[in-house]
Motif scaffolding. Sequence first.
Motif, PDB file in Angstrom:
ATOM      1  N   UNK A 224       0.823  -1.210   0.000  1.00 36.55           N
ATOM      2  CA  UNK A 224       0.000   0.000   0.000  1.00 36.55           C
ATOM      3  C   UNK A 224       0.856   1.257   0.000  1.00 36.55           C
ATOM      4  N   UNK A 225       1.945   1.248   0.746  1.00 34.32           N
ATOM      5  CA  UNK A 225       2.835   2.400   0.795  1.00 34.32           C
ATOM      6  C   UNK A 225       3.537   2.609  -0.538  1.00 34.32           C
ATOM      7  N   UNK A 226       3.923   1.514  -1.207  1.00 35.41           N
ATOM      8  CA  UNK A 226       4.625   1.620  -2.482  1.00 35.41           C
ATOM      9  C   UNK A 226       3.712   2.150  -3.579  1.00 35.41           C
ATOM     10  N   UNK A 227       2.494   1.653  -3.644  1.00 32.12           N
ATOM     11  CA  UNK A 227       1.602   2.045  -4.723  1.00 32.12           C
ATOM     12  C   UNK A 227       0.806   3.300  -4.425  1.00 32.12           C
ATOM     13  N   UNK A 228       0.668   3.657  -3.180  1.00 20.81           N
ATOM     14  CA  UNK A 228      -0.062   4.867  -2.821  1.00 20.81           C
ATOM     15  C   UNK A 228       0.941   5.925  -2.417  1.00 20.81           C
ATOM     16  N   UNK A 229       1.429   6.653  -3.404  1.00 21.53           N
ATOM     17  CA  UNK A 229       2.472   7.649  -3.170  1.00 21.53           C
ATOM     18  C   UNK A 229       1.935   8.929  -2.542  1.00 21.53           C
ATOM     19  N   UNK A 230       0.634   9.007  -2.364  1.00 25.64           N
ATOM     20  CA  UNK A 230       0.049  10.225  -1.831  1.00 25.64           C
ATOM     21  C   UNK A 230       0.268  10.410  -0.338  1.00 25.64           C
ATOM     22  N   UNK A 231       0.831   9.406   0.316  1.00 28.38           N
ATOM     23  CA  UNK A 231       1.074   9.539   1.746  1.00 28.38           C
ATOM     24  C   UNK A 231       2.046  10.677   2.003  1.00 28.38           C
ATOM     25  N   UNK A 232       1.885  11.300   3.124  1.00 23.13           N
ATOM     26  CA  UNK A 232       2.810  12.354   3.498  1.00 23.13           C
ATOM     27  C   UNK A 232       4.195  11.746   3.691  1.00 23.13           C
ATOM     28  N   UNK A 233       5.184  12.444   3.214  1.00 20.50           N
ATOM     29  CA  UNK A 233       6.546  11.957   3.315  1.00 20.50           C
ATOM     30  C   UNK A 233       6.951  11.802   4.777  1.00 20.50           C
ATOM     31  N   UNK A 234       6.454  12.648   5.616  1.00 17.95           N
ATOM     32  CA  UNK A 234       6.762  12.604   7.034  1.00 17.95           C
ATOM     33  C   UNK A 234       6.299  11.283   7.643  1.00 17.95           C
ATOM     34  N   UNK A 235       5.117  10.845   7.255  1.00 15.27           N
ATOM     35  CA  UNK A 235       4.584   9.572   7.777  1.00 15.27           C
ATOM     36  C   UNK A 235       5.446   8.409   7.306  1.00 15.27           C
ATOM     37  N   UNK A 236       5.824   8.407   6.036  1.00 18.79           N
ATOM     38  CA  UNK A 236       6.644   7.325   5.503  1.00 18.79           C
ATOM     39  C   UNK A 236       8.007   7.275   6.171  1.00 18.79           C
ATOM     40  N   UNK A 237       8.581   8.424   6.480  1.00 13.40           N
ATOM     41  CA  UNK A 237       9.885   8.462   7.142  1.00 13.40           C
ATOM     42  C   UNK A 237       9.766   7.960   8.578  1.00 13.40           C
ATOM     43  N   UNK A 238       8.684   8.296   9.251  1.00  9.48           N
ATOM     44  CA  UNK A 238       8.495   7.822  10.622  1.00  9.48           C
ATOM     45  C   UNK A 238       8.211   6.327  10.679  1.00  9.48           C
ATOM     46  N   UNK A 239       7.580   5.795   9.660  1.00  4.57           N
ATOM     47  CA  UNK A 239       7.236   4.368   9.631  1.00  4.57           C
ATOM     48  C   UNK A 239       8.436   3.503   9.208  1.00  4.57           C
ATOM     49  N   UNK A 240       9.379   4.064   8.460  1.00  3.56           N
ATOM     50  CA  UNK A 240      10.500   3.285   7.924  1.00  3.56           C
ATOM     51  C   UNK A 240      11.296   2.530   8.987  1.00  3.56           C
ATOM     52  N   UNK A 241      11.691   3.139  10.114  1.00  8.70           N
ATOM     53  CA  UNK A 241      12.431   2.339  11.112  1.00  8.70           C
ATOM     54  C   UNK A 241      11.613   1.170  11.659  1.00  8.70           C
TER      55      UNK A 241
END
Length: 186
Positions: free
Chosen positions: A83-100
């Motif tokens: 979902x994260x890969x195909x839905x690029x509309x997520x806020x970058x901040x959320x993706x960075x916080x979820x990465x670890x």
Amino acid sequence: MVIGFILVSGEAILVHTWLPGSRGLKKCVHLWLQGVALACGIFGIWTRFQAKDGILANFYSLHSWMGLICIALFGAQWMMGFLSFWHRGEARRVRIRVLPWHVFLGLYTYGLAVATAETGLLEKLTFLQTIRNVSKHSAESMVVNSLGLGLALLSAFVILAALSPKYHSSQQTKLVYSQDTKSFSS
């Protein structure tokens, strides 16, 4: 299950370190390989549930319960990545916080898969020694023990390579989050 969850998944973990190319290509290959690993795991569980004893008869050991937790975590992790890969509309901040957390849960699930395989090997060896009276020093025992040691060494190398900054590619972009300005830079 070993081929999917340990070998293919190990390669998927290391894709970010050994595959040349763009970050998007690495993420796509990582997602695809993890999907293959998940399909192998689901197929393995499906074949086990096709036994004449039924589904509940298979959940009697630590190995079976660890395997169920492992496939559930693996499936949830893959779905979130998909979902994260195909839905690029997520806020970058959320993706960075979820990465670890994604990295931690991915390595934890990989370690759990190896531990599940080790308990499965131990369970099989125990059955061989008690039911068939196989000697502790027989060829079967040596093969099972060698496979267990090989899996432990393989997982150590995969986790070391995944966590070691020495093995990361020089082209990898590092994102820095500044708490004071609430901005991102690369």
